[in-house]
Write an enzyme that holds these catalytic residues in place. Structure first.
Site, short mmCIF file in Angstrom:
data_model
loop_
_atom_site.label_atom_id
_atom_site.label_comp_id
_atom_site.label_asym_id
_atom_site.label_seq_id
_atom_site.Cartn_x
_atom_site.Cartn_y
_atom_site.Cartn_z
N LYS A 96 0.72 -1.21 -0.05
CA LYS A 96 -0.07 -0.10 0.14
C LYS A 96 0.93 1.47 -0.01
O LYS A 96 0.44 2.25 -0.50
CB LYS A 96 -0.94 -0.14 1.26
CG LYS A 96 -1.77 -1.13 1.19
CD LYS A 96 -3.19 -0.71 0.66
CE LYS A 96 -4.32 -2.01 0.61
NZ LYS A 96 -4.17 -2.94 1.27
N GLU A 118 -9.88 6.46 3.19
CA GLU A 118 -10.50 5.18 3.65
C GLU A 118 -9.70 4.12 4.10
O GLU A 118 -8.60 4.12 3.38
CB GLU A 118 -11.70 4.90 2.90
CG GLU A 118 -11.10 3.67 1.82
CD GLU A 118 -10.09 4.31 0.58
OE1 GLU A 118 -10.02 5.53 0.33
OE2 GLU A 118 -9.62 3.30 0.19
N SER A 382 1.85 -9.76 -1.05
CA SER A 382 1.51 -8.60 -0.81
C SER A 382 1.78 -7.68 0.60
O SER A 382 1.93 -6.63 0.59
CB SER A 382 0.08 -8.26 -1.01
OG SER A 382 -0.82 -8.99 -0.27
#
Ligand SMILES: *Cc1c(COP(=O)(O)O)cnc(C)c1O
Length: 398
Positions: A96, A118, A382
């Site tokens: 991210k 968010e 990830s």
């Protein structure tokens, strides 16, 4: 490999369309802000100084390039080589941060001073709060009350980093509600505020922008495969929530027609409505958060609740480019359930000494189930699993 991989910068798709998916279904008041963002992003991504700033942070701060690990014991289990792209080693523990750093640099360039985001599992909120601390921006993160309870450690970290975490909705509120609230804030404060969306979802230009920033994963992984394995992978496997780590790694292989692309959605507790997060596998076309894609909805178009043991995979929609990759047959998608993900979590931990995020565990589980071919599998790992320990403890391997 020296330095971070280069971004794969494409022109934005006209009207943000990916085949019959994508687009920008928003109130008229939001249109100018989206257009301003698209123009600023095109300009920035064409400016070597912007790219140099981005690569500089990715290398010196975030820790790129992330390693490509030949998982030898897992390979024995799979009966073929398995390579792991280690986004779990990126600062803050997941992919991210690539997106958050890029969007923050862009927001600064656009003269914004306030950031809204968010978050579901808290990973995107954490990455955004981190980038805001680094780049000195005010940060407000919207988070569903249920998610705040489930991810208390990430909430505490965001507070420590100086972000304000705003609880959203009723006690059961999750990512969908937080997204709606973040959009509402942005629309109201658009003059000085940038909305950092966390995945390849939402109205154009977000799916294109986030994909571009995450393409650093794929361009690195492709070069590393050639360097370390001496060939391209036969299959690339990645988990799909909104779809940003998957499209980020797929982006570099789209033109390699021999390379199969496999996205892995959350099968949750089973295929009943409300029990999973498999938007592509079990959803239908519709509009959610300004974009047309596959969504989990009832026959009246009401968005259904979702479930996954991994909070990062329980979004009821999916990026429009994935919907199109499925429609054209370039990529395929499967769903694996909670049990299968937990088993893969334990397996990777024991075989490789890597505690993976439960999201990434879905991709590992799918890789181990591939039966066609003997060529190397590239898995996007990830994120790391520290955030999931509480969920997993007490659920022993089968
Ligand atoms: C958020 C998250 C995902 C899912 O999001 P995508 O946009 O589909 O990548 C997957 N893995 C981890 C570790 C995450 O934090």
């Amino acid at each position: 490999m020296n330095g971070p991989g280069r971004l794969i910068v494409t022109a934005p798709p006209p009207q943000g369309r990916y085949g019959e998916f994508g687009g920008s279904f928003v109130p008229e008041t939001v249109v100018p802000a989206l257009q301003e963002l698209e123009a600023a992003a095109v300009e920035a991504l064409g400016d070597p100084r912007f790219l140099a700033d981005f690569y500089g942070l990715e290398a010196g701060y975030a820790g790129r390039p992330t390693p490509l690990h030949h998982a030898r014991r897992l390979s024995e289990r799979a009966g073929r080589p398995v390579w792991l792209k280690r986004e779990d080693l990126l600062h803050t523990g997941a992919h991210k941060l690539n997106n958050a750093l890029g969007q923050l640099l862009l927001a600064k360039r656009m003269g914004k001073r306030r950031i809204v985001a968010e978050t579901g599992a808290g990973q995107h909120g954490l990455a955004t709060a981190t980038a805001c601390a680094l780049l000195s921006m005010e940060c407000v993160v919207y988070m569903g009350r249920e998610d705040m309870r489930r991810q208390a450690v990430n909430v505490a970290k965001m507070n420590l980093l100086g972000a304000r975490v705003e609880p959203v909705g009723d006690p059961a509120a999750t990512l969908k509600d937080a997204t709606s609230e973040a959009i509402r804030d942005w629309v109201t404060n658009v003059r000085d505020t940038h909305y950092v969306i966390g995945s390849v979802v939402g109205p154009h230009p977000y799916p294109w922008l986030v994909r571009t920033l995450q393409s650093v994963i794929g361009s690195e992984a492709r070069a590393q495969m050639l360097e370390l394995a001496g060939r391209l992978p036969e299959v690339v496997v990645a988990s799909v929530g909104g779809g940003s780590n998957a499209i980020g790694i797929f982006a570099a292989f789209l033109e390699d027609s021999d390379v199969k692309l496999l996205g892995v959605e959350a099968g949750g507790r089973g295929p009943e409505p409300g029990a999973h997060g498999a938007s592509l596998g079990l959803g239908t076309p519709g509009v959610l958060h300004g974009s047309r894609s596959y969504i989990l909805q009832d026959p009246d178009g009401q968005v259904l609740p979702t479930h996954s043991i991994s909070a990062g995979l329980d979004y009821p929609g999916v990026g429009p480019e994935h919907a199109n990759l499925m429609a054209t047959g370039r990529a395929s998608y499967v769903a694996l359930d909670d049990r299968q993900a937990v088993d893969a979590f334990h397996l990777l931990t024991r075989l490789e000494g890597i505690i993976p995020a439960l999201e990434s565990s879905h991709a590992v589980a799918a890789a181990l189930r591939l039966t066609d071919g003997k060529g190397p599998i590239l898995v996007c790992l990830s994120g790391r699993g520290d955030k999931d320990l509480e969920t997993v403890l007490g659920r022993e391997p089968a």
